[in-house]
Design an enzyme around this catalytic site. Structure first.
Site, short mmCIF file in Angstrom:
data_model
loop_
_atom_site.label_atom_id
_atom_site.label_comp_id
_atom_site.label_asym_id
_atom_site.label_seq_id
_atom_site.Cartn_x
_atom_site.Cartn_y
_atom_site.Cartn_z
N TYR A 106 44.71 -9.48 46.02
CA TYR A 106 45.65 -8.34 45.96
C TYR A 106 44.90 -7.31 44.93
O TYR A 106 44.51 -7.64 43.75
CB TYR A 106 46.93 -8.38 45.76
CG TYR A 106 47.28 -9.39 44.77
CD1 TYR A 106 47.83 -8.32 43.50
CD2 TYR A 106 47.42 -10.71 44.08
CE1 TYR A 106 48.35 -8.98 42.22
CE2 TYR A 106 47.71 -11.30 43.16
CZ TYR A 106 48.15 -10.66 42.02
OH TYR A 106 48.53 -10.94 40.95
N CYS A 107 45.62 -5.97 44.99
CA CYS A 107 45.37 -5.13 43.88
C CYS A 107 46.08 -3.84 44.42
O CYS A 107 46.98 -4.12 44.99
CB CYS A 107 43.82 -4.48 43.75
SG CYS A 107 42.93 -4.12 45.44
N THR A 108 46.06 -2.98 43.41
CA THR A 108 46.95 -1.75 43.53
C THR A 108 47.12 -1.23 44.87
O THR A 108 48.28 -1.23 45.46
CB THR A 108 46.54 -0.68 42.52
OG1 THR A 108 46.43 -1.20 41.09
CG2 THR A 108 47.57 0.37 42.54
#
Length: 285
Positions: A184-186
């Site tokens: 996951y990331c922004t």
């Protein structure tokens, strides 16, 4: 009355003439008085821009008028009105700088060999069905996770995305290769590349959170598996999905809870540090 908005989006698709796309995007964004950052490469586009909602809508409509960008997943959020100092539109070898442009392969459908996309609801179903076999893997810089992350997530010790290749090649995460890994990331763009790098290195079951933390927060707020605030790369510095958000960060001066970042270039060799309102106020007195 002006209503400031920020949009975040990316598209991985082959672009034969990145410079032509740069010129077009600059002209389009400038014509609508937008500021922010747009990166273009032979692999696609990555953009975060802001302005008045009417201008942003016109920019989005114009961008989607180009067939390869027609289905771009546009993520909207409230802005402050002066979120970016200027408009920057550049051509780079990568739209996310992992330092491995030769490893990334894209086609008209996106990244080749990346992780399986999971919507927020599908992430929950995976966790419910697999339990502890699922591990969340943070695809951001480590400092971003200080104020917010998924519960029990693995947070690699990286200060830039360029550090990820070395981290993965070091072997320290090899014990996860037979686990279900959810990256996951922004907004999702870093995970597109990260998940493909992980799969190429033998991680067998790799997923990526479709739309990133932003889309997850829009779906579940602070009632799901996310905890804390989300760091963002503009003047806001961080956003929260509800008034129920936990405060995970700790002030570097007093140790009290805070999600407030401050630019202190000469402090502890870090560009950003967490400083609570009280300590920041005392420093200026």
């Amino acid at each position: 009355m002006a209503v400031p908005k920020i949009v975040l989006f990316y598209v991985f698709t082959p672009l034969a003439d990145p410079e032509a796309i740069r010129l077009w995007q600059y002209t389009l964004a400038e014509a609508h008085n937008l500021t922010g950052r747009i990166l273009v490469s032979e692999h696609g586009i990555n953009a975060t821009v802001g302005g008045d909602i009417r201008d942003v809508k016109r920019y989005v409509k114009g961008t989607r008028g180009y067939a390869p960008f027609r289905d771009a997943d546009i993520k909207w959020s409230d802005g402050l009105g002066d979120d970016f100092p200027r408009l920057s539109v550049k051509v780079r070898s990568e739209i996310v700088t992992f330092g491995a442009p030769g490893e990334l392969k894209v086609d008209a459908d996106g990244v080749v060999g990346g992780g399986t996309h999971l919507a927020p609801e599908e992430v929950h179903r995976l966790v419910e069905g697999r339990g502890d076999d699922v591990v969340f893997f943070d695809g951001r810089n480590a400092f971003e996770a200080e104020i917010g992350r998924f519960k029990d997530a693995v947070v690699p010790d990286v200060s830039t995305t360029r550090d990820f290749v070395h981290e993965l090649d070091s072997g320290k995460y090899d014990h996860l290769k037979d686990r279900a890994v959810v990256t996951y990331c922004t907004g999702g763009v870093r995970c597109e590349v990260l998940s493909s790098l992980m799969r190429a290195r033998g991680f067998e079951e790799v997923y990526q959170m479709d739309g990133g933390i932003v889309r997850y927060g829009e779906t579940f707020g602070d009632t799901g598996l996310w905890e804390g605030s989300l760091y963002v790369f503009d003047k806001r510095m961080n956003i929260e999905f509800s008034d129920q958000a936990k405060t995970l960060g700790r002030c570097t001066e007093c140790g009290g809870p805070t999600s407030r970042y401050e630019n202190l270039p000469d402090d502890r060799d870090r560009e950003l540090v967490l400083v609570c309102d009280r300590c920041a106020e005392n420093r200026t007195l």
